[in-house]
Design a protein around this motif. Sequence first.
Motif, PDB file in Angstrom:
ATOM      1  N   LEU A 304      29.599  32.761  44.898  1.00 44.14           N
ATOM      2  CA  LEU A 304      30.822  32.982  43.243  1.00 44.14           C
ATOM      3  C   LEU A 304      32.270  33.320  43.413  1.00 44.14           C
ATOM      4  O   LEU A 304      32.710  34.123  44.621  1.00 44.14           O
ATOM      5  N   TRP A 305      33.131  32.224  43.038  1.00 42.73           N
ATOM      6  CA  TRP A 305      34.933  32.877  42.936  1.00 42.73           C
ATOM      7  C   TRP A 305      34.315  34.534  41.989  1.00 42.73           C
ATOM      8  O   TRP A 305      34.167  34.409  41.068  1.00 42.73           O
ATOM      9  N   HIS A 306      35.725  34.933  42.899  1.00 47.62           N
ATOM     10  CA  HIS A 306      36.174  36.603  42.106  1.00 47.62           C
ATOM     11  C   HIS A 306      37.525  36.764  42.354  1.00 47.62           C
ATOM     12  O   HIS A 306      38.119  36.961  42.946  1.00 47.62           O
ATOM     13  N   ASN A 307      37.526  36.292  40.618  1.00 51.89           N
ATOM     14  CA  ASN A 307      39.216  36.831  40.213  1.00 51.89           C
ATOM     15  C   ASN A 307      39.792  38.127  40.305  1.00 51.89           C
ATOM     16  O   ASN A 307      39.276  38.733  39.673  1.00 51.89           O
ATOM     17  N   MET A 308      40.967  38.269  41.711  1.00 53.98           N
ATOM     18  CA  MET A 308      41.278  39.543  41.356  1.00 53.98           C
ATOM     19  C   MET A 308      42.771  39.108  41.306  1.00 53.98           C
ATOM     20  O   MET A 308      43.691  40.472  41.633  1.00 53.98           O
ATOM     21  N   ASN A 309      43.306  39.122  40.661  1.00 49.49           N
ATOM     22  CA  ASN A 309      44.513  38.571  40.602  1.00 49.49           C
ATOM     23  C   ASN A 309      45.330  39.418  39.548  1.00 49.49           C
ATOM     24  O   ASN A 309      46.291  39.894  39.787  1.00 49.49           O
ATOM     25  N   GLU A 310      44.972  39.744  38.803  1.00 48.70           N
ATOM     26  CA  GLU A 310      45.367  40.633  37.863  1.00 48.70           C
ATOM     27  C   GLU A 310      45.741  41.765  38.538  1.00 48.70           C
ATOM     28  O   GLU A 310      46.759  42.025  38.630  1.00 48.70           O
ATOM     29  N   SER A 311      44.877  42.333  39.579  1.00 50.21           N
ATOM     30  CA  SER A 311      44.777  43.494  39.789  1.00 50.21           C
ATOM     31  C   SER A 311      45.413  43.332  41.369  1.00 50.21           C
ATOM     32  O   SER A 311      46.873  44.429  41.355  1.00 50.21           O
ATOM     33  N   SER A 320      50.752  50.646  38.511  1.00 48.16           N
ATOM     34  CA  SER A 320      50.022  51.113  38.616  1.00 48.16           C
ATOM     35  C   SER A 320      48.321  51.035  37.899  1.00 48.16           C
ATOM     36  O   SER A 320      47.132  50.688  38.240  1.00 48.16           O
ATOM     37  N   SER A 321      48.576  50.669  36.853  1.00 48.93           N
ATOM     38  CA  SER A 321      47.272  50.127  35.698  1.00 48.93           C
ATOM     39  C   SER A 321      46.955  49.324  36.040  1.00 48.93           C
ATOM     40  O   SER A 321      47.998  48.232  36.621  1.00 48.93           O
ATOM     41  N   ASN A 322      45.529  48.872  36.228  1.00 49.05           N
ATOM     42  CA  ASN A 322      44.966  47.691  36.538  1.00 49.05           C
ATOM     43  C   ASN A 322      45.288  47.422  37.775  1.00 49.05           C
ATOM     44  O   ASN A 322      45.188  45.824  37.519  1.00 49.05           O
ATOM     45  N   SER A 323      45.369  47.929  38.107  1.00 43.91           N
ATOM     46  CA  SER A 323      45.871  47.613  40.113  1.00 43.91           C
ATOM     47  C   SER A 323      44.262  48.315  40.433  1.00 43.91           C
ATOM     48  O   SER A 323      44.982  48.608  42.143  1.00 43.91           O
ATOM     49  N   ASP A 324      43.785  48.268  40.334  1.00 45.18           N
ATOM     50  CA  ASP A 324      42.875  49.350  41.286  1.00 45.18           C
ATOM     51  C   ASP A 324      41.786  47.696  42.272  1.00 45.18           C
ATOM     52  O   ASP A 324      41.592  46.812  41.155  1.00 45.18           O
ATOM     53  N   PHE A 325      41.566  47.810  43.209  1.00 44.55           N
ATOM     54  CA  PHE A 325      41.178  46.721  44.574  1.00 44.55           C
ATOM     55  C   PHE A 325      39.421  46.803  44.139  1.00 44.55           C
ATOM     56  O   PHE A 325      39.397  45.906  45.093  1.00 44.55           O
ATOM     57  N   SER A 326      39.022  47.588  44.176  1.00 42.21           N
ATOM     58  CA  SER A 326      37.842  48.190  44.075  1.00 42.21           C
ATOM     59  C   SER A 326      36.440  47.171  44.006  1.00 42.21           C
ATOM     60  O   SER A 326      35.618  47.001  44.084  1.00 42.21           O
ATOM     61  N   TYR A 327      36.832  46.633  42.719  1.00 40.55           N
ATOM     62  CA  TYR A 327      35.996  45.956  42.419  1.00 40.55           C
ATOM     63  C   TYR A 327      35.750  44.463  43.455  1.00 40.55           C
ATOM     64  O   TYR A 327      34.678  43.455  42.660  1.00 40.55           O
ATOM     65  N   ARG A 329      34.080  44.887  45.908  1.00 35.76           N
ATOM     66  CA  ARG A 329      32.857  44.956  46.325  1.00 35.76           C
ATOM     67  C   ARG A 329      32.195  46.141  45.405  1.00 35.76           C
ATOM     68  O   ARG A 329      32.848  46.649  44.533  1.00 35.76           O
ATOM     69  N   ASN A 330      31.699  45.716  44.978  1.00 33.20           N
ATOM     70  CA  ASN A 330      30.081  45.915  43.752  1.00 33.20           C
ATOM     71  C   ASN A 330      28.460  46.069  43.862  1.00 33.20           C
ATOM     72  O   ASN A 330      28.059  45.150  44.354  1.00 33.20           O
ATOM     73  N   SER A 331      28.472  47.322  43.758  1.00 32.50           N
ATOM     74  CA  SER A 331      26.509  47.658  43.877  1.00 32.50           C
ATOM     75  C   SER A 331      25.530  47.005  43.582  1.00 32.50           C
ATOM     76  O   SER A 331      24.194  46.867  43.728  1.00 32.50           O
ATOM     77  N   GLY A 332      26.509  45.408  42.314  1.00 30.93           N
ATOM     78  CA  GLY A 332      25.395  45.349  41.745  1.00 30.93           C
ATOM     79  C   GLY A 332      25.382  43.918  42.047  1.00 30.93           C
ATOM     80  O   GLY A 332      24.025  43.167  41.607  1.00 30.93           O
ATOM     81  N   MET A 333      26.077  43.606  42.856  1.00 34.68           N
ATOM     82  CA  MET A 333      26.310  42.269  43.409  1.00 34.68           C
ATOM     83  C   MET A 333      26.101  42.296  45.067  1.00 34.68           C
ATOM     84  O   MET A 333      25.665  43.033  45.451  1.00 34.68           O
ATOM     85  N   PRO A 334      25.135  41.200  45.339  1.00 35.51           N
ATOM     86  CA  PRO A 334      24.414  41.153  46.820  1.00 35.51           C
ATOM     87  C   PRO A 334      25.610  41.099  48.379  1.00 35.51           C
ATOM     88  O   PRO A 334      27.002  40.872  47.099  1.00 35.51           O
ATOM     89  N   ALA A 335      25.725  41.779  48.655  1.00 36.13           N
ATOM     90  CA  ALA A 335      26.906  41.625  50.128  1.00 36.13           C
ATOM     91  C   ALA A 335      26.946  40.472  50.303  1.00 36.13           C
ATOM     92  O   ALA A 335      26.097  39.859  50.423  1.00 36.13           O
TER      93      ALA A 335
END
Length: 430
Positions: A304-311, A320-327, A329-335
């Motif tokens: 699935l497409w995952h949009n990280m554009n804003e960060s 610095s606001s809304n610049s978190d790259f950690s999403y 990877r998410n524990s609720g999504m299969p690797a």
Amino acid sequence: MGSEKDGNVRIGDPYCEKVLDGSNDKYLVEQGVYPASAIQYPNGKTTGIVSVFQTKPASYNWQVSDFKIDNPDNMVIYELLFRDFTQVGSELATGTIKEATKHLDYIKSLGVNSIELMPIQEFDGNNSWGYNPCYYFAMDKAYGTKEEYKQFIDECHKQGIAVLLDVVYNHATGSHPFAKLYWNSKESKTAKNNPWFNVDAPHPFSVFHDFNHESPLVREFVKRNLKFLLEEYKFDGFRFDLTKGFTQNKSNESTASNKDDSRIVILKDYYKTVNTTNPNAVMILEHFCNLDEESELAKAGMKLWHNMNESYCQSGMGESSNSDFSYMRNSGMPAEGWVNFMESHDEERTAYKQSQWGDGVLKTDLDARMNQLALNTTFFLTVPGPKMVWQFGEMGYDISIEENGRTGRKPLHWEYLDNADRKGLHDVYA
């Protein structure tokens, strides 16, 4: 499709592999994109789009007949629009498959192992992003001939590059034969008794005319098309546009992302066809639904497409606001279930936002901007899982998405690579 003044509706064959357009084909001949000898429109006998068939179609001798993606979880995808990737003749002329093929060495040098083509199935007119399809078995002549499409894919495979196709099954234009068969001319909509299309989309995101994916006729048509594309053109997979719309459940913008079991069944059905036809093919969804639905689709084998554009835009501008790259990877999504991207065809370019709203030197100094983008890229490309890069992001392409209109042609700047700062960013990608 001819005149309807006599009460008859004339349509082309929805399964044809080539169409002729009396209003638009002449420009392709003038630009040298398509040979005049191969476009012989029956002037004076009909109007609109006509379909073409050959009793003895030419065969293509594939140089690579057994290509497969080594590891779908490690794809580095380059999203490419033929129209804006190269240029032929004047500024008004479109890019072509032939010209794009000449740049495959460049794409390969970036470390890219997959190309995702923006839609190339026959669309209305000659100038488009391609999300206005009308004939699904015909490749649009705006970029070249059927043989040239195959040559491009063959050459990609020779260089170890997979080719994914962006397919648009949520909707079609009124030029589609199935739409014209059951048409309400008074309201310029598909008729209530149309067995393929909804009169109005049940979801809030549609354009043109919305397919009813609960209809067995639609499901069979889509699956037949998927099988054709995998076998005839040897595509290595697909990016499905707007799969959030593959539902008959009514929704609004606040509820459309909620888990929809019927939508899951439909997408699993299409994935089964893809997987049965080519077990190595990938199926990527532009879905943007809640995590419970996306994770179920990922567990079934889709990505699935995952949009990280804003960060990444925020980071690129020095915010610095809304610049978190950690999403990413998410524990609720299969690797490796997500295909992450910093930019796609649909987002404003990070480099442009830097030049307009960057903090301090990030607005005024090109070297600083390219270094900041290089830092972004280092974070992005080192996270495990498949990723996608929008064309020319590796050059710090800083022309707004709104230039010449959102979906309008964008200027080419291959000379960017002559600049040491931009070449430095390119080298970080590579």
